[in-house]
Design an enzyme around this catalytic site. Structure first.
Site, PDB file in Angstrom:
ATOM      1  N   GLU A 122     -20.552   7.247  12.302  1.00 22.25           N
ATOM      2  CA  GLU A 122     -20.232   5.815  11.665  1.00 22.25           C
ATOM      3  C   GLU A 122     -21.139   5.525  10.347  1.00 22.25           C
ATOM      4  O   GLU A 122     -20.580   5.017   9.452  1.00 22.25           O
ATOM      5  CB  GLU A 122     -20.549   4.903  12.679  1.00 22.25           C
ATOM      6  CG  GLU A 122     -20.288   3.222  12.494  1.00 22.25           C
ATOM      7  CD  GLU A 122     -18.936   3.256  12.129  1.00 22.25           C
ATOM      8  OE1 GLU A 122     -18.465   1.899  11.733  1.00 22.25           O
ATOM      9  OE2 GLU A 122     -17.844   3.964  12.205  1.00 22.25           O
ATOM     10  N   ASN A 175       6.939  -3.972   5.755  1.00 18.30           N
ATOM     11  CA  ASN A 175       5.853  -3.385   6.244  1.00 18.30           C
ATOM     12  C   ASN A 175       6.533  -2.263   7.176  1.00 18.30           C
ATOM     13  O   ASN A 175       7.235  -2.478   8.113  1.00 18.30           O
ATOM     14  CB  ASN A 175       4.871  -4.126   7.027  1.00 18.30           C
ATOM     15  CG  ASN A 175       4.218  -5.142   5.991  1.00 18.30           C
ATOM     16  OD1 ASN A 175       4.294  -5.077   4.730  1.00 18.30           O
ATOM     17  ND2 ASN A 175       3.264  -5.780   6.598  1.00 18.30           N
ATOM     18  N   GLY A 176       5.695  -0.725   7.074  1.00 16.78           N
ATOM     19  CA  GLY A 176       6.063   0.047   8.197  1.00 16.78           C
ATOM     20  C   GLY A 176       6.750   1.268   7.100  1.00 16.78           C
ATOM     21  O   GLY A 176       6.647   1.227   6.068  1.00 16.78           O
ATOM     22  N   LYS A 199     -19.256   4.592   6.890  1.00 17.69           N
ATOM     23  CA  LYS A 199     -19.546   3.433   5.889  1.00 17.69           C
ATOM     24  C   LYS A 199     -20.011   3.860   4.629  1.00 17.69           C
ATOM     25  O   LYS A 199     -19.517   3.154   3.598  1.00 17.69           O
ATOM     26  CB  LYS A 199     -20.706   2.647   6.674  1.00 17.69           C
ATOM     27  CG  LYS A 199     -20.207   2.037   7.913  1.00 17.69           C
ATOM     28  CD  LYS A 199     -19.182   0.745   7.744  1.00 17.69           C
ATOM     29  CE  LYS A 199     -18.186   0.644   8.685  1.00 17.69           C
ATOM     30  NZ  LYS A 199     -17.366   1.687   8.975  1.00 17.69           N
ATOM     31  N   TRP A 254       0.910  -1.142  -0.073  1.00 19.29           N
ATOM     32  CA  TRP A 254      -0.012  -0.011   0.160  1.00 19.29           C
ATOM     33  C   TRP A 254       0.854   1.119   0.125  1.00 19.29           C
ATOM     34  O   TRP A 254       1.715   1.452   1.024  1.00 19.29           O
ATOM     35  CB  TRP A 254      -1.048   0.106   1.238  1.00 19.29           C
ATOM     36  CG  TRP A 254      -1.974   0.848   1.266  1.00 19.29           C
ATOM     37  CD1 TRP A 254      -3.220   0.703   0.732  1.00 19.29           C
ATOM     38  CD2 TRP A 254      -2.032   2.255   1.968  1.00 19.29           C
ATOM     39  NE1 TRP A 254      -3.999   1.989   0.773  1.00 19.29           N
ATOM     40  CE2 TRP A 254      -3.218   2.924   1.750  1.00 19.29           C
ATOM     41  CE3 TRP A 254      -1.234   2.905   2.545  1.00 19.29           C
ATOM     42  CZ2 TRP A 254      -3.460   4.278   1.935  1.00 19.29           C
ATOM     43  CZ3 TRP A 254      -1.496   4.143   2.992  1.00 19.29           C
ATOM     44  CH2 TRP A 254      -2.454   4.758   2.901  1.00 19.29           C
ATOM     45  N   HIS A 299     -27.113  26.000  12.045  1.00 21.65           N
ATOM     46  CA  HIS A 299     -25.710  26.468  12.174  1.00 21.65           C
ATOM     47  C   HIS A 299     -24.848  26.079  10.882  1.00 21.65           C
ATOM     48  O   HIS A 299     -23.510  26.085  11.183  1.00 21.65           O
ATOM     49  CB  HIS A 299     -24.926  25.884  13.405  1.00 21.65           C
ATOM     50  CG  HIS A 299     -25.874  26.425  14.485  1.00 21.65           C
ATOM     51  ND1 HIS A 299     -25.767  27.561  15.359  1.00 21.65           N
ATOM     52  CD2 HIS A 299     -26.740  25.726  15.404  1.00 21.65           C
ATOM     53  CE1 HIS A 299     -26.671  27.689  16.359  1.00 21.65           C
ATOM     54  NE2 HIS A 299     -26.956  26.577  16.298  1.00 21.65           N
TER      55      HIS A 299
END
Length: 610
Positions: free
Chosen positions: A483, A100-101, A487, A75, A506
């Site tokens: 939430e 990874n990292g 989604k 990624w 507002h």
């Protein structure tokens, strides 16, 4: 976020590596690659941009075979998704590495290696690591020593798998800040960033700890701690089966995981409740003492877990009478904190390896908190190991990137924590009994919520051509609206925002028109009449309403207002119940739009870097 698989065996490991990558696709990635040491010697590699299926096609056209190999799904962080930036990276076509990292001092290392004559083929931070290891083997170090020396120079986080064509029976692994497990076989051993990758070949695992370096051969595993001393790590047998991470009859993992929620919540509660009381011992040894000394709560989490924390704040303060603050983990470390005496530090994470949440926990250790409680789904995760108290959610594997059953089980576990703490702050036996009874009814009520799916699917058709949406809630249902909006945006790519319904005037009301669906969560509670007044403001401006409401308090439905009547439930657990139809709405909108539901673009399941 990325996926690692490695193997040393007496058979061809390429099929094992490829299947392992397939099982890690849920983590999110944009490229994939594989490298093996063939029987004839040398090092062979294939890399592709895109899906693991593309790597499989490449392997079918140009097969690779070997008894030692590593594989990776990337990624992108440093450098765009290109074949040159994909892993494995290699040095002089002899040493290959997956990582990874993030290596924070990669620029300084790159400059130093360039002066030594190394040339770089990628934009990644990872390539400096493989070149640094190669430089040490050129000076006479074997692979293990070269890795041990090189990682001392690294600032940041890493999980590494390294192979050398000159040592065709050795695989070296290292871990700091990113998870890595060793799979134990007979005449073969494996590494992976997640046990799910290795379930077809083993169920016995060693979970490497911070700073560990491991040498794997076909016949043995030797582990060294951060000080370079040999150390024994326990071998754990996973209870997961290989088909636990399969879709079964469902079209998507997300659909499967939504429908698993009644059982998942039942598993969260199992063994933790009597007929009318919570078993505080279920929070772990010493829980009663820590909770008795707790005067306030600090919750830290990211994403969906952060929303769970926002709901819990209403419970801690409204039910237990304990002050509660909630903060996004990525912000926690970067400001000064004033820690009140007796503050319990609570972290929430599905994976237990979320980099920002882990960093916040480690920072909190130096700030004088009374103790640390982890709400987590992975027993051997770093978060669990480094916390004083633990409440496992027991949700089982969650493969879909958009979290569903992890969220509802986190909420269930948090409500248990509220009851446990409330005993020391005025939550009497009758109140506890009522909450316990509501929790016992919860799995059955979740089943009733799932029965709303046909109605929700019908409503979802009205979102397909929309570009924006607004979600509204009040009280503890405002985080549920957050939430629901998350989604929808995650998997359908429709821009969605959530607001407390009282905030409409507002600002958000300026956006309302017939092209912007407004979704409202309207349970039967003390603010529902206020909410219904807010909804009238939407109707008066030609807005399109979709309202999830209790039958006793539902507004009148008409051509501009769809009302989905929600089965009656308990007020205390209503936030958990009302989550389900919002999950179903997001899922069916995404299906109708044809997006990649389980692997939405640009996102990853486990965020193991800052």
């Amino acid at each position: 976020m990325c996926g690692i698989v490695g193997a040393v065996a007496q058979r061809d490991v390429a099929p094992i590596l490829l299947e392992g990558l397939r099982r890690l696709e849920y983590r999110g990635y944009d490229s994939a690659g594989l490298a093996v040491v063939p029987e004839a010697g040398g090092l062979l590699r294939h890399r592709v941009v895109g899906k693991v299926a593309g790597l499989a096609e490449r392997l079918a056209e140009e097969p690779l075979a070997g008894q030692l190999g590593i594989a990776h799904t990337r990624w992108a962080t440093h450098g765009r998704p290109t074949e040159a930036n994909a892993h494995p990276h290699w040095a002089e076509e002899r040493i290959a590495l997956v990582h990874n990292g993030i290596i924070e001092n990669h620029e300084a290392m790159r400059d130093g290696l360039s002066r030594q004559g190394y040339r770089f083929a990628s934009e990644t931070d990872t390539e400096v690591v493989v070149n640094a290891i190669h430089a040490r083997t050129d000076r006479g170090d074997d692979l293990l020593k070269a890795v041990r020396t090189a990682v001392r120079e690294l600032d940041g986080a890493y999980a590494l798998g390294v192979i050398d064509a000159r040592e065709p029976d050795r695989l070296v692994a290292a871990r700091k800040g990113s998870p890595l497990v060793i799979g134990i076989g007979i005449g073969e051993h494996f590494i992976a960033s997640d046990v799910a990758a290795l379930l077809p070949v083993t169920r016995r695992f060693i979970f490497l700890e911070e700073g560990d370096i491991a040498l794997l051969t076909r016949d043995r595993v030797v582990i060294y701690d951060r000080d370079g001393e040999p150390v024994e790590r326990a071998v754990k047998t996973s209870e997961l089966s290989a088909d636990a991470v399969e879709r079964g009859a469902y079209r998507h993992f997300m659909a499967k995981e939504i429908h698993e929620q009644p059982q998942a919540v039942a598993d969260t509660l199992e063994g933790r409740l009597t007929t009318d009381r919570l078993l505080v011992e279920s929070l772990g040894p010493g829980a009663a003492e820590v909770l008795a000394a707790t005067q306030r709560v600090q919750i830290v989490a990211c994403g969906t877990s952060y929303h769970a924390g926002l709901v819990a704040r209403y419970w801690f303060e409204g039910l237990a009478g304990v002050p509660c603050d909630v903060e996004v983990a990525s912000e926690f470390r970067y400001r000064r904190h004033v820690v009140a005496p007796g503050t319990l530090f609570i972290t929430i994470s599905q994976s237990g390896e979320t980099a920002d949440t882990l960093a916040a926990l480690r920072e909190a250790r130096n700030l004088g908190y009374a103790g640390a409680l982890a709400i987590c789904n992975v027993p051997e995760s770093s978060l669990v190991r480094e916390s004083d108290l633990v409440l496992m959610t027991r949700a089982g594997p969650e493969i879909g990137v958009a979290s569903t059953k992890a969220f509802t089980t986190q909420l269930s576990a948090l409500l248990l924590a509220v009851v446990a703490l409330g005993r020391h702050h005025g939550l009497n036996a009758a109140m506890e009994a009522n909450i316990v009874a509501a929790l016992r009814r919860l799995p059955g009520q979740l089943e009733a919520m799932l029965a709303l799916e046909p109605e929700v699917r019908r409503v979802a058709e009205g979102f397909v051509d929309k570009r924006h949406s607004l979600f509204l809630g009040r009280g503890e249902h405002y985080p549920i609206a957050l939430e629901g909006a998350l989604k929808l945006k995650e998997i359908s790519y429709i821009h969605a925002e959530a607001y407390p319904a009282g905030e409409l005037k507002h600002g958000p009301l300026a956006l309302v028109d017939a092209e912007m669906p407004v979704v409202a969560v309207a349970p039967r509670d003390h603010v529902v009449e206020k909410l219904k007044s807010n909804l009238q403001e939407v109707r008066a401006r030609g807005g399109r309403l979709i309202v999830f409401a209790d039958a006793a308090t539902a507004p009148a439905a008409d051509e501009d207002c769809d009302v989905i009547t929600v089965p009656a439930g308990d007020e205390v657990t209503a936030p958990i119940l009302y989550t389900v139809p919002l999950q179903l709405l997001a899922y069916h909108v995404a299906v109708l739009k044809g997006t990649d539901v389980d692997k939405p673009r640009n996102l990853a399941k486990s965020v193991t870097v800052e």
